[in-house]
Design an enzyme around this catalytic site. Structure first.
Site, PDB file in Angstrom:
ATOM      1  N   SER A 182       0.851  -1.191   0.000  1.00  0.00           N
ATOM      2  CA  SER A 182       0.000   0.000   0.000  1.00  0.00           C
ATOM      3  C   SER A 182       0.882   1.235   0.000  1.00  0.00           C
ATOM      4  O   SER A 182       2.043   1.182   0.428  1.00  0.00           O
ATOM      5  CB  SER A 182      -0.881   0.010   1.255  1.00  0.00           C
ATOM      6  OG  SER A 182      -1.518   1.255   1.441  1.00  0.00           O
ATOM      7  N   TYR A 194      -1.852  -1.015  10.277  1.00  0.00           N
ATOM      8  CA  TYR A 194      -1.995  -1.350   8.859  1.00  0.00           C
ATOM      9  C   TYR A 194      -0.761  -0.920   8.089  1.00  0.00           C
ATOM     10  O   TYR A 194      -0.207  -1.687   7.283  1.00  0.00           O
ATOM     11  CB  TYR A 194      -3.247  -0.652   8.313  1.00  0.00           C
ATOM     12  CG  TYR A 194      -3.522  -0.919   6.853  1.00  0.00           C
ATOM     13  CD1 TYR A 194      -4.038  -2.137   6.429  1.00  0.00           C
ATOM     14  CD2 TYR A 194      -3.290   0.068   5.891  1.00  0.00           C
ATOM     15  CE1 TYR A 194      -4.312  -2.371   5.094  1.00  0.00           C
ATOM     16  CE2 TYR A 194      -3.559  -0.156   4.553  1.00  0.00           C
ATOM     17  CZ  TYR A 194      -4.066  -1.382   4.158  1.00  0.00           C
ATOM     18  OH  TYR A 194      -4.325  -1.620   2.832  1.00  0.00           O
TER      19      TYR A 194
END
Length: 292
Positions: free
Chosen positions: A185, A198
């Site tokens: 990401s 995350y």
């Protein structure tokens, strides 16, 4: 279809009041995400190959499943039990492309399940040439004390440990020319203050990709990762507030959230002969947001 990238997908504002409980379903999203159902055209780049795609039921995973099938691959789809309806819809698109779809429900946080995914893929589809580690759990925090030990362990089990277990199980079956494609990401570098855990898992994935590439390149197995920015998938209405949903992607240089279909070509490139000299790479698909 417009060639202007600013207008290639819906622009904010999105309808904000559409929160969902985990794991989230595509059918409840407004507007409906574009997975390339009507637009992706295959070129035979993955003819007769077999891919195992985690999180293949929806979002980026569905777009990659559709693209791989139209490129000629059979697809094993890993997903949570609660995502059965989404998984069946993805399988329908794979089969409509003339390829086999294998549905594999279960929780990736379980090591035995990870190994069983590979075993069933090989047993039922005959081989495994491509492993796409795409499934992810997104943990959100306001402050440092918001994340419990359970949250922390669960995020790393789903996002990092599973990736390692799946690679361990898959590589012995892989021949030279096989590929592993991981989903990291932009958070691996941007690391928003509300996405501490995350972002940490996605940073670990980026580093693990490089390490696996160094380890497996001598075997003729390439390992790369794709770094999405804000993409219109079910993870958004799970994790975001109505205000965040309304403006999703507005702060990117292109001014909008990406659609899952816009990720699929990168995953095809990294799995196919077209990317034969790419290994250890991180490919940003972020709407122009830099990763440095």
């Amino acid at each position: 279809m417009t060639t202007d990238p600013r207008e290639a997908g819906p622009r904010p504002p999105f309808p904000g009041e559409q929160q969902q409980e985990r794991p989230g379903l595509t059918s409840k999203m407004t507007p409906a995400p574009d997975h390339g159902e009507t637009s992706y055209v295959g070129k035979g780049l993955l003819t007769d190959r077999v891919a195992l795609i985690t999180g293949g039921d929806s979002g980026i995973g569905r777009a990659v499943s559709i693209a791989y099938a139209r490129e000629g691959a059979d697809v094993a789809i890993s997903y949570l039990d609660a995502e059965q309806s989404d998984a069946e819809e993805t399988a329908r698109w794979v089969e409509q492309a003339g390829r086999r779809a294998l549905l594999l429900p279960g929780d990736l946080r379980d090591e035995d399940h990870c190994r069983a995914l590979v075993a069933r893929t090989v047993a039922e589809l005959g081989r495994i040439d491509i492993l796409v580690n795409n499934a992810a759990a997104q943990t959100i925090n306001d402050g440092l004390d918001d994340v419990t030990a359970h949250d922390l362990e669960g995020a790393f089990r789903a996002n990092v440990f599973a990736m390692y277990y799946l690679a361990q199980a898959a590589v012995p079956h892989m021949r030279p020319g096989s590929a592993i494609v991981n989903s990291t990401s932009q958070q691996a570098k941007v690391a928003d203050s509300t996405m501490l855990i995350y972002a940490a898992t996605k940073g670990a994935i980026a580093s693990l990709t490089i390490g696996l590439s160094n380890l497996l390149a001598p075997k003729g197995i390439r390992v790369n990762c794709v770094a999405p920015g804000p993409i219109w998938t079910p993870i958004q209405p799970i994790a975001k507030t109505p205000e965040q949903i309304e403006q999703l992607g507005a702060d990117t240089p292109l001014g909008r959230a990406g659609q899952p279909a816009e990720l699929a070509p990168a995953y095809v490139l990294l799995a196919s002969r077209e990317g034969s000299y790419m290994s250890g790479a991180l490919v940003p698909v972020t709407g122009g947001t830099p990763m440095y």
